[in-house]
Motif scaffolding. Structure first.
Motif, PDB file in Angstrom:
ATOM      1  N   ALA A  32       0.835  -1.198   0.000  1.00  0.00           N
ATOM      2  CA  ALA A  32       0.000   0.000   0.000  1.00  0.00           C
ATOM      3  C   ALA A  32       0.875   1.257   0.000  1.00  0.00           C
ATOM      4  N   ALA A  33       1.987   1.234   0.726  1.00  0.00           N
ATOM      5  CA  ALA A  33       2.922   2.363   0.712  1.00  0.00           C
ATOM      6  C   ALA A  33       3.500   2.562  -0.687  1.00  0.00           C
ATOM      7  N   ALA A  34       3.787   1.470  -1.384  1.00  0.00           N
ATOM      8  CA  ALA A  34       4.288   1.571  -2.757  1.00  0.00           C
ATOM      9  C   ALA A  34       3.235   2.224  -3.650  1.00  0.00           C
ATOM     10  N   ALA A  35       1.971   1.868  -3.451  1.00  0.00           N
ATOM     11  CA  ALA A  35       0.898   2.496  -4.221  1.00  0.00           C
ATOM     12  C   ALA A  35       0.801   3.981  -3.895  1.00  0.00           C
ATOM     13  N   GLU A  36       0.992   4.343  -2.635  1.00  0.00           N
ATOM     14  CA  GLU A  36       0.989   5.758  -2.247  1.00  0.00           C
ATOM     15  C   GLU A  36       2.118   6.511  -2.947  1.00  0.00           C
ATOM     16  N   CYS A  37       3.297   5.912  -2.982  1.00  0.00           N
ATOM     17  CA  CYS A  37       4.437   6.551  -3.656  1.00  0.00           C
ATOM     18  C   CYS A  37       4.166   6.710  -5.147  1.00  0.00           C
ATOM     19  N   ALA A  38       3.560   5.715  -5.750  1.00  0.00           N
ATOM     20  CA  ALA A  38       3.194   5.828  -7.159  1.00  0.00           C
ATOM     21  C   ALA A  38       2.154   6.928  -7.335  1.00  0.00           C
ATOM     22  N   GLY A  39       1.236   7.013  -6.396  1.00  0.00           N
ATOM     23  CA  GLY A  39       0.216   8.059  -6.437  1.00  0.00           C
ATOM     24  C   GLY A  39       0.813   9.447  -6.384  1.00  0.00           C
ATOM     25  N   ASP A  40       1.916   9.586  -5.674  1.00  0.00           N
ATOM     26  CA  ASP A  40       2.607  10.880  -5.619  1.00  0.00           C
ATOM     27  C   ASP A  40       3.072  11.313  -7.005  1.00  0.00           C
ATOM     28  N   GLN A  41       3.233  10.339  -7.899  1.00  0.00           N
ATOM     29  CA  GLN A  41       3.632  10.626  -9.277  1.00  0.00           C
ATOM     30  C   GLN A  41       2.450  10.494 -10.239  1.00  0.00           C
ATOM     31  N   GLY A  42       1.234  10.437  -9.686  1.00  0.00           N
ATOM     32  CA  GLY A  42       0.039  10.377 -10.511  1.00  0.00           C
ATOM     33  C   GLY A  42      -0.262   9.014 -11.099  1.00  0.00           C
ATOM     34  N   ALA A  43       0.286   7.959 -10.491  1.00  0.00           N
ATOM     35  CA  ALA A  43       0.107   6.622 -11.063  1.00  0.00           C
ATOM     36  C   ALA A  43      -0.369   5.612 -10.018  1.00  0.00           C
ATOM     37  N   PHE A  44      -1.235   6.044  -9.108  1.00  0.00           N
ATOM     38  CA  PHE A  44      -1.725   5.144  -8.065  1.00  0.00           C
ATOM     39  C   PHE A  44      -2.383   3.903  -8.678  1.00  0.00           C
ATOM     40  N   PHE A  45      -3.321   4.124  -9.597  1.00  0.00           N
ATOM     41  CA  PHE A  45      -4.082   3.004 -10.138  1.00  0.00           C
ATOM     42  C   PHE A  45      -3.230   2.101 -11.018  1.00  0.00           C
ATOM     43  N   GLU A  46      -2.246   2.674 -11.692  1.00  0.00           N
ATOM     44  CA  GLU A  46      -1.339   1.847 -12.480  1.00  0.00           C
ATOM     45  C   GLU A  46      -0.538   0.922 -11.575  1.00  0.00           C
ATOM     46  N   MET A  47      -0.080   1.456 -10.427  1.00  0.00           N
ATOM     47  CA  MET A  47       0.653   0.620  -9.469  1.00  0.00           C
ATOM     48  C   MET A  47      -0.292  -0.397  -8.840  1.00  0.00           C
ATOM     49  N   ASP A  48      -1.505  -0.001  -8.538  1.00  0.00           N
ATOM     50  CA  ASP A  48      -2.483  -0.921  -7.976  1.00  0.00           C
ATOM     51  C   ASP A  48      -2.654  -2.130  -8.898  1.00  0.00           C
ATOM     52  N   THR A  49      -2.813  -1.868 -10.183  1.00  0.00           N
ATOM     53  CA  THR A  49      -2.954  -2.951 -11.162  1.00  0.00           C
ATOM     54  C   THR A  49      -1.702  -3.816 -11.203  1.00  0.00           C
TER      55      THR A  49
END
Length: 126
Positions: free
Chosen positions: A9-26
């Motif tokens: 989930a922290a990795a998804a948050e970090c991706a979200g900081d770069q505008g890619a939360f859902f891409e990391m989630d997938t």
């Protein structure tokens, strides 16, 4: 439940900081077997690269406490509210609705329409 769920989930948050939360989630769901290891951080960095993120910024973020603190705060906020996965909460104006379990898209449409109608009736919609 997964032993690496919080750090994922922290990795998804970090991706979200770069505008890619859902891409990391997938990517996380698709590659769960890859990061189900004792030290998943290198795998998360690889996934970040795979989805086109700035891996240096991602690595810095993942190594900091801040994204994990966000995840832990969300866990505490959900304590006593969410008892199962998935749980969806829609809140507007201090009132809300709770959906648990897999739902049809029509359920969400109806929920959001009711929230909009409530806002219009209250004079809060602009």
């Amino acid at each position: 439940i997964h032993p690496q769920a919080a750090v994922a989930a922290a990795a998804a948050e970090c991706a979200g900081d770069q505008g890619a939360f859902f891409e990391m989630d997938t990517a996380l769901f698709a590659g769960q077997e890859r990061w189900s290891v004792d030290d998943p951080d290198p795998v998360f960095v690889d996934l970040a690269g795979d989805i086109g993120l700035d891996t240096a910024a991602f690595t810095t973020c993942l190594g900091s406490r801040e994204p994990l603190e966000r995840v832990i705060e969300d866990i505490y906020d959900a304590t006593g509210v969410a008892q199962e996965t998935p749980t969806f909460v829609a809140i507007y104006g201090g009132r809300g609705a709770l959906f648990t379990g897999a739902r049809e898209v029509d359920d969400f449409v109806a929920l959001l329409q009711a929230q909009v109608e409530s806002a219009v009736e209250a004079g809060d919609a602009g």
